[in-house]
Design a protein around this motif. Sequence first.
Motif, PDB file in Angstrom:
ATOM      1  N   ASN A 153       0.800  -1.229   0.000  1.00 24.79           N
ATOM      2  CA  ASN A 153       0.000   0.000   0.000  1.00 24.79           C
ATOM      3  C   ASN A 153       0.830   1.275   0.000  1.00 24.79           C
ATOM      4  N   SER A 154       2.146   1.173   0.217  1.00 27.70           N
ATOM      5  CA  SER A 154       2.966   2.374   0.351  1.00 27.70           C
ATOM      6  C   SER A 154       3.146   3.088  -0.983  1.00 27.70           C
TER       7      SER A 154
ATOM      8  N   SER B 296       6.114   3.638  -7.144  1.00 28.03           N
ATOM      9  CA  SER B 296       7.546   3.477  -7.409  1.00 28.03           C
ATOM     10  C   SER B 296       7.843   3.530  -8.905  1.00 28.03           C
ATOM     11  N   GLU B 297       6.966   2.941  -9.716  1.00 25.74           N
ATOM     12  CA  GLU B 297       7.154   2.972 -11.166  1.00 25.74           C
ATOM     13  C   GLU B 297       7.046   4.389 -11.705  1.00 25.74           C
TER      14      GLU B 297
ATOM     15  N   THR C 161       8.307   8.019   2.191  1.00 25.64           N
ATOM     16  CA  THR C 161       7.317   6.969   1.970  1.00 25.64           C
ATOM     17  C   THR C 161       6.093   7.226   2.836  1.00 25.64           C
ATOM     18  N   VAL C 162       4.918   7.105   2.225  1.00 27.89           N
ATOM     19  CA  VAL C 162       3.664   7.167   2.976  1.00 27.89           C
ATOM     20  C   VAL C 162       3.051   5.774   2.946  1.00 27.89           C
ATOM     21  N   SER C 163       2.519   5.341   4.091  1.00 27.62           N
ATOM     22  CA  SER C 163       2.058   3.952   4.202  1.00 27.62           C
ATOM     23  C   SER C 163       0.736   3.708   3.501  1.00 27.62           C
TER      24      SER C 163
END
Length: 324
Positions: free
Chosen positions: A233-234, A283-284, A306-308
């Motif tokens: 989910n991050s 990330s992509e 990073t956000v969870s």
Amino acid sequence: MINMKSIGDYFTADNMRKCSTMVGQLLCTRKFWVELFIMTLGMFVASLGIYFFLIPSKLIVGSITGLSIVMGKLVPFISVGTWIFAINAVLLILAFLLIGNEFGAKTVYTALILGPMIDFLGTLFPTETSLFTTYIAGQAVPNPWFDLLCFVLVLSASQSILFSINASTGGLDILGKIVNKYLGVNIGTGVSIAGAAICCTAFAISPPYLVIIGIIGTWLNGLILSHFMMGMNSKNRVFIISKDYEKIKDYVVNDLHRGVTMHEVIGGYSNAKNIQLEIILSSEELAKLTAFLGDNNIDSFCTTDTVSQVRGLWNKKKEEKRIK
């Protein structure tokens, strides 16, 4: 008192046609078949962990099966299989009532296919001992800790796959989801709380050291599940300060199809005013943005964290794709 006439009125020809139409539309959607494949894959992964690691080790990890074994010992005139069926039936009803129809329906499917998958593995790979069993002077020496670790890793991966599409492996996962929804704790902690409570019932029939192993396994399951869920989910929160912020904003909005929040900031050293872009990316997408900045020789100051979890309009892009 139940109104039988009202129940009968529900099963009219018109209502049945509407139901048939809705089912037909669902079966024609790509989302249905993708999620069906994901559920089947997730349960196959779970069956691997149960067949190769849990069953041979004879461990009672916090689960509905473990609770049923305890109840079968305490109430011997009712079989373990009957207890499993009865407890799962109650939990499935709770899933429909407390969590939702979608979660309940998916859990019914996953619960139904688990047993046949385990039997299928037994036909292909018949075994009675653990993969980690060693033989010393002809005596089989099991290693329950390796079995426990491998089972927890495999089961946590399966649970993460299923929870990501609002499904579950059933049993303990339903309790974990209920705890998550109504107590506000994350799913991993919810699974640990429910599993630990079930493990404690094993004190009635098992030696304390086996119960402690089961509690440790349940705790590890919760930790690893939380880790997997956070990873799935991050997202990346990106802050960029650049004179070419308009070019960056156009690329993010028109090519990545993501929103941008613009802040006016003042440099503490230069006292110069600048525009800072705040963007939430996968990330992509972050890799594409980094490549864009390099290919266009854009001078920028860029930081990421990073956000969870992301809730709200960020998921609009995903929903639009599903509609199409």
